[in-house]
Design a protein around this motif. Structure first.
Motif, PDB file in Angstrom:
ATOM      1  N   THR A 162       0.842  -1.202   0.000  1.00 51.30           N
ATOM      2  CA  THR A 162       0.000   0.000   0.000  1.00 51.30           C
ATOM      3  C   THR A 162       0.871   1.244   0.000  1.00 51.30           C
ATOM      4  O   THR A 162       0.673   2.174  -0.784  1.00 51.30           O
ATOM      5  N   MET A 163       1.882   1.254   0.861  1.00 50.80           N
ATOM      6  CA  MET A 163       2.775   2.411   0.962  1.00 50.80           C
ATOM      7  C   MET A 163       3.650   2.559  -0.277  1.00 50.80           C
ATOM      8  O   MET A 163       4.112   3.663  -0.576  1.00 50.80           O
ATOM      9  N   ALA A 164       3.866   1.485  -1.003  1.00 49.18           N
ATOM     10  CA  ALA A 164       4.673   1.566  -2.229  1.00 49.18           C
ATOM     11  C   ALA A 164       4.000   2.424  -3.292  1.00 49.18           C
ATOM     12  O   ALA A 164       4.664   2.891  -4.225  1.00 49.18           O
ATOM     13  N   THR A 165       2.699   2.647  -3.165  1.00 46.62           N
ATOM     14  CA  THR A 165       1.992   3.509  -4.119  1.00 46.62           C
ATOM     15  C   THR A 165       2.041   4.972  -3.710  1.00 46.62           C
ATOM     16  O   THR A 165       1.550   5.830  -4.437  1.00 46.62           O
ATOM     17  N   MET A 166       2.654   5.275  -2.561  1.00 44.02           N
ATOM     18  CA  MET A 166       2.570   6.614  -1.999  1.00 44.02           C
ATOM     19  C   MET A 166       3.907   7.339  -2.061  1.00 44.02           C
ATOM     20  O   MET A 166       4.983   6.738  -2.048  1.00 44.02           O
ATOM     21  N   TYR A 167       3.800   8.628  -2.099  1.00 41.93           N
ATOM     22  CA  TYR A 167       4.939   9.532  -2.266  1.00 41.93           C
ATOM     23  C   TYR A 167       5.809   9.532  -1.014  1.00 41.93           C
ATOM     24  O   TYR A 167       5.314   9.668   0.104  1.00 41.93           O
ATOM     25  N   GLU A 168       7.103   9.379  -1.181  1.00 42.11           N
ATOM     26  CA  GLU A 168       8.032   9.466  -0.054  1.00 42.11           C
ATOM     27  C   GLU A 168       8.424  10.921   0.123  1.00 42.11           C
ATOM     28  O   GLU A 168       9.265  11.453  -0.598  1.00 42.11           O
ATOM     29  N   ASP A 169       7.798  11.560   1.088  1.00 47.32           N
ATOM     30  CA  ASP A 169       7.902  13.009   1.235  1.00 47.32           C
ATOM     31  C   ASP A 169       9.264  13.447   1.741  1.00 47.32           C
ATOM     32  O   ASP A 169       9.996  12.704   2.372  1.00 47.32           O
ATOM     33  N   GLY A 170       9.575  14.725   1.433  1.00 39.45           N
ATOM     34  CA  GLY A 170      10.790  15.343   1.957  1.00 39.45           C
ATOM     35  C   GLY A 170      10.491  16.076   3.244  1.00 39.45           C
ATOM     36  O   GLY A 170       9.357  16.133   3.709  1.00 39.45           O
ATOM     37  N   ASP A 171      11.514  16.663   3.826  1.00 35.66           N
ATOM     38  CA  ASP A 171      11.354  17.355   5.101  1.00 35.66           C
ATOM     39  C   ASP A 171      11.422  18.870   4.971  1.00 35.66           C
ATOM     40  O   ASP A 171      11.160  19.583   5.929  1.00 35.66           O
ATOM     41  N   SER A 172      11.767  19.368   3.796  1.00 30.11           N
ATOM     42  CA  SER A 172      12.089  20.786   3.689  1.00 30.11           C
ATOM     43  C   SER A 172      10.897  21.660   3.335  1.00 30.11           C
ATOM     44  O   SER A 172      10.930  22.856   3.555  1.00 30.11           O
ATOM     45  N   ASN A 173       9.840  21.080   2.805  1.00 27.48           N
ATOM     46  CA  ASN A 173       8.731  21.885   2.310  1.00 27.48           C
ATOM     47  C   ASN A 173       7.425  21.272   2.765  1.00 27.48           C
ATOM     48  O   ASN A 173       7.170  20.101   2.531  1.00 27.48           O
ATOM     49  N   ASP A 174       6.590  22.069   3.423  1.00 29.61           N
ATOM     50  CA  ASP A 174       5.323  21.554   3.936  1.00 29.61           C
ATOM     51  C   ASP A 174       4.460  20.951   2.847  1.00 29.61           C
ATOM     52  O   ASP A 174       3.674  20.045   3.087  1.00 29.61           O
ATOM     53  N   ASP A 175       4.566  21.473   1.612  1.00 30.76           N
ATOM     54  CA  ASP A 175       3.750  20.967   0.517  1.00 30.76           C
ATOM     55  C   ASP A 175       4.179  19.569   0.087  1.00 30.76           C
ATOM     56  O   ASP A 175       3.465  18.898  -0.638  1.00 30.76           O
ATOM     57  N   ASP A 176       5.365  19.140   0.488  1.00 28.84           N
ATOM     58  CA  ASP A 176       5.864  17.833   0.091  1.00 28.84           C
ATOM     59  C   ASP A 176       5.496  16.724   1.073  1.00 28.84           C
ATOM     60  O   ASP A 176       5.878  15.578   0.884  1.00 28.84           O
ATOM     61  N   VAL A 177       4.770  17.058   2.139  1.00 24.35           N
ATOM     62  CA  VAL A 177       4.471  16.075   3.168  1.00 24.35           C
ATOM     63  C   VAL A 177       3.285  15.213   2.753  1.00 24.35           C
ATOM     64  O   VAL A 177       2.211  15.718   2.432  1.00 24.35           O
ATOM     65  N   LEU A 178       3.486  13.914   2.773  1.00 23.30           N
ATOM     66  CA  LEU A 178       2.419  12.962   2.503  1.00 23.30           C
ATOM     67  C   LEU A 178       1.360  13.063   3.595  1.00 23.30           C
ATOM     68  O   LEU A 178       1.682  13.148   4.779  1.00 23.30           O
ATOM     69  N   HIS A 179       0.082  13.031   3.212  1.00 24.37           N
ATOM     70  CA  HIS A 179      -0.974  13.243   4.202  1.00 24.37           C
ATOM     71  C   HIS A 179      -2.236  12.486   3.812  1.00 24.37           C
ATOM     72  O   HIS A 179      -2.676  12.551   2.661  1.00 24.37           O
ATOM     73  N   VAL A 180      -2.813  11.757   4.766  1.00 24.51           N
ATOM     74  CA  VAL A 180      -4.102  11.090   4.593  1.00 24.51           C
ATOM     75  C   VAL A 180      -4.992  11.504   5.756  1.00 24.51           C
ATOM     76  O   VAL A 180      -4.588  11.395   6.928  1.00 24.51           O
ATOM     77  N   ASN A 181      -6.189  11.982   5.462  1.00 24.62           N
ATOM     78  CA  ASN A 181      -7.094  12.476   6.498  1.00 24.62           C
ATOM     79  C   ASN A 181      -8.501  11.958   6.258  1.00 24.62           C
ATOM     80  O   ASN A 181      -9.098  12.223   5.214  1.00 24.62           O
ATOM     81  N   HIS A 182      -9.023  11.187   7.213  1.00 23.18           N
ATOM     82  CA  HIS A 182     -10.434  10.804   7.211  1.00 23.18           C
ATOM     83  C   HIS A 182     -11.174  11.946   7.911  1.00 23.18           C
ATOM     84  O   HIS A 182     -11.158  12.036   9.151  1.00 23.18           O
ATOM     85  N   VAL A 183     -11.775  12.815   7.131  1.00 20.45           N
ATOM     86  CA  VAL A 183     -12.166  14.149   7.591  1.00 20.45           C
ATOM     87  C   VAL A 183     -13.112  14.138   8.799  1.00 20.45           C
ATOM     88  O   VAL A 183     -12.855  14.852   9.782  1.00 20.45           O
ATOM     89  N   PRO A 184     -14.209  13.370   8.825  1.00 20.02           N
ATOM     90  CA  PRO A 184     -15.119  13.460   9.975  1.00 20.02           C
ATOM     91  C   PRO A 184     -14.490  13.060  11.303  1.00 20.02           C
ATOM     92  O   PRO A 184     -14.877  13.576  12.358  1.00 20.02           O
ATOM     93  N   THR A 185     -13.518  12.154  11.281  1.00 18.70           N
ATOM     94  CA  THR A 185     -12.890  11.697  12.518  1.00 18.70           C
ATOM     95  C   THR A 185     -11.485  12.256  12.713  1.00 18.70           C
ATOM     96  O   THR A 185     -10.891  12.065  13.777  1.00 18.70           O
ATOM     97  N   MET A 186     -10.921  12.904  11.695  1.00 21.12           N
ATOM     98  CA  MET A 186      -9.561  13.449  11.736  1.00 21.12           C
ATOM     99  C   MET A 186      -8.527  12.371  12.057  1.00 21.12           C
ATOM    100  O   MET A 186      -7.544  12.591  12.766  1.00 21.12           O
ATOM    101  N   VAL A 187      -8.745  11.195  11.533  1.00 21.81           N
ATOM    102  CA  VAL A 187      -7.846  10.056  11.737  1.00 21.81           C
ATOM    103  C   VAL A 187      -7.071   9.818  10.453  1.00 21.81           C
ATOM    104  O   VAL A 187      -7.628   9.910   9.356  1.00 21.81           O
ATOM    105  N   GLY A 188      -5.790   9.504  10.552  1.00 20.65           N
ATOM    106  CA  GLY A 188      -4.958   9.233   9.382  1.00 20.65           C
ATOM    107  C   GLY A 188      -3.499   9.353   9.747  1.00 20.65           C
ATOM    108  O   GLY A 188      -3.049   8.762  10.728  1.00 20.65           O
ATOM    109  N   GLY A 189      -2.768  10.140   8.973  1.00 16.94           N
ATOM    110  CA  GLY A 189      -1.353  10.299   9.264  1.00 16.94           C
ATOM    111  C   GLY A 189      -0.711  11.337   8.380  1.00 16.94           C
ATOM    112  O   GLY A 189      -1.209  11.636   7.285  1.00 16.94           O
TER     113      GLY A 189
END
Length: 334
Positions: A159-186
């Motif tokens: 599953t993670m192999a399909t996802m972007y490996e984010d960098g640390d220098s730019n907030d726009d590069d951070v990988l993010h998943v949000n289940h909006v009603p519960t605010m659960v994810g990572g």
């Protein structure tokens, strides 16, 4: 190619960009501020092999701006710029010039993340049209592979192999998943790997089924409308966190907005009607209206009392699947 104040020299450099290109090769120009204004003015005349222009908050636009038919143009204007253009332009409300440039050291940082992301999608669309690049099939294939690994094969690593490996220098590069009603994810690759490994995949009920209702593929986004069905036989942290199993059937429509960066998934926002889910598992009773809305015959605003909460159960999902399965406006009756 920075603009250093000499307009004549800058225009000359623009005219020479194609000198080193081979026959059949094309190029595009992305420019900001005063440089963007000069690019727009220069490109009203045909320029060999130029296929696209993207201008971020140009200081001015030509009075009669007309471009060659083969040239694709996108102009991004800040909300503070009180002029428009007949070209393919977009204005971003409540923004200032510089909104798409992240300058952490500036005393007056006008960077706007939401507008920057929207402008980038439009920029990408313009460039892909110019270079005649079609990516929708590859985007769908990647997203389908992600769903397969997460829901069917239950493999966190794949599953993670399909996802972007984010960098640390730019907030726009951070990988993010949000289940909006519960605010659960990572947020971030490591956190999301932990989430899929320990919270999402192990707690997916065996009965859970996804049925695709519609799909919209954009420049760098896919929007899925899905019917989710399951029996609540175990805790589901992303949907019903800390709620023990009720053994009740649940049907709800979810909407997933997934953003891609290159050939990987970068962000997911997942939406659904949480009130409907709570009704179906018995945690929300429409008859339980707060006392202040029904005790005195009038609520606090002097209006008629409320006799039930305006929420619905599984029938809301049924109506998305088949618009004739339920009657409209039941909550308006009486």
């Amino acid at each position: 190619m920075p603009f250093k104040g000499n307009k004549k020299e800058y225009d000359s450099r623009l005219q020479r960009i194609a000198d080193d290109l081979e026959s059949g090769e094309r190029y595009a120009v992305v420019a900001y501020g005063e440089a963007a204004a000069l690019v727009l003015e220069a490109c009203t005349k045909p320029m060999p092999q130029l296929c696209a222009i993207v201008a971020y908050y140009p200081t001015t636009v030509p009075a009669n701006m007309t471009f060659p038919p083969s040239l694709h143009v996108a102009v991004h204007l800040a909300g503070s710029q009180n002029f428009g253009t007949k070209a393919n332009s977009y204005t971003y409300p409540d923004t200032e010039v510089g909104f798409a440039e992240h300058r952490a050291t500036d005393d007056h940082n006008v960077y706007n993340k939401a507008s920057t992301r929207l402008a980038w999608s439009r920029t990408l669309a313009c460039l892909r049209k110019g270079f005649n690049i079609e990516c929708s099939a590859e985007m769908e294939e990647l997203w389908e592979r992600h769903l397969l690994q997460a829901f069917s094969r239950k493999d966190a690593d794949r599953t993670m192999a399909t996802m972007y490996e984010d960098g640390d220098s730019n907030d726009d590069d951070v990988l993010h998943v949000n289940h909006v009603p519960t605010m659960v994810g990572g947020t971030g690759y490591h956190d999301l790997h932990e989430f899929y490994s320990h919270e999402f995949i192990p707690h997916s009920p065996p009965s859970l089924k996804l049925h695709l209702l519609s799909r919209t593929v954009g420049t760098d986004r896919i929007v899925d409308e899905l019917l989710l069905r399951f029996r609540h036989t175990q805790e589901i942290p992303w949907l019903l966190p800390r709620v023990p199993p009720t053994d009740r059937e649940v049907e709800v429509v979810i909407v997933v907005v997934v953003t891609l960066r290159g050939n990987k998934l970068a962000r997911e926002n997942i939406y659904w009607d949480q009130a409907s889910v709570l009704m179906q598992v018995g945690l929300l009773d429409p008859a339980l209206v707060p006392q202040t809305f029904k005790a005195t015959g009038k609520n606090l605003d002097g209006k008629d009392t409320v006799d039930r909460l305006p929420v619905t159960g599984a029938e809301a999902a049924w109506m998305v699947v088949d618009e004739q399965s339920e009657d409209n406006n039941k909550l308006l009756e009486g």
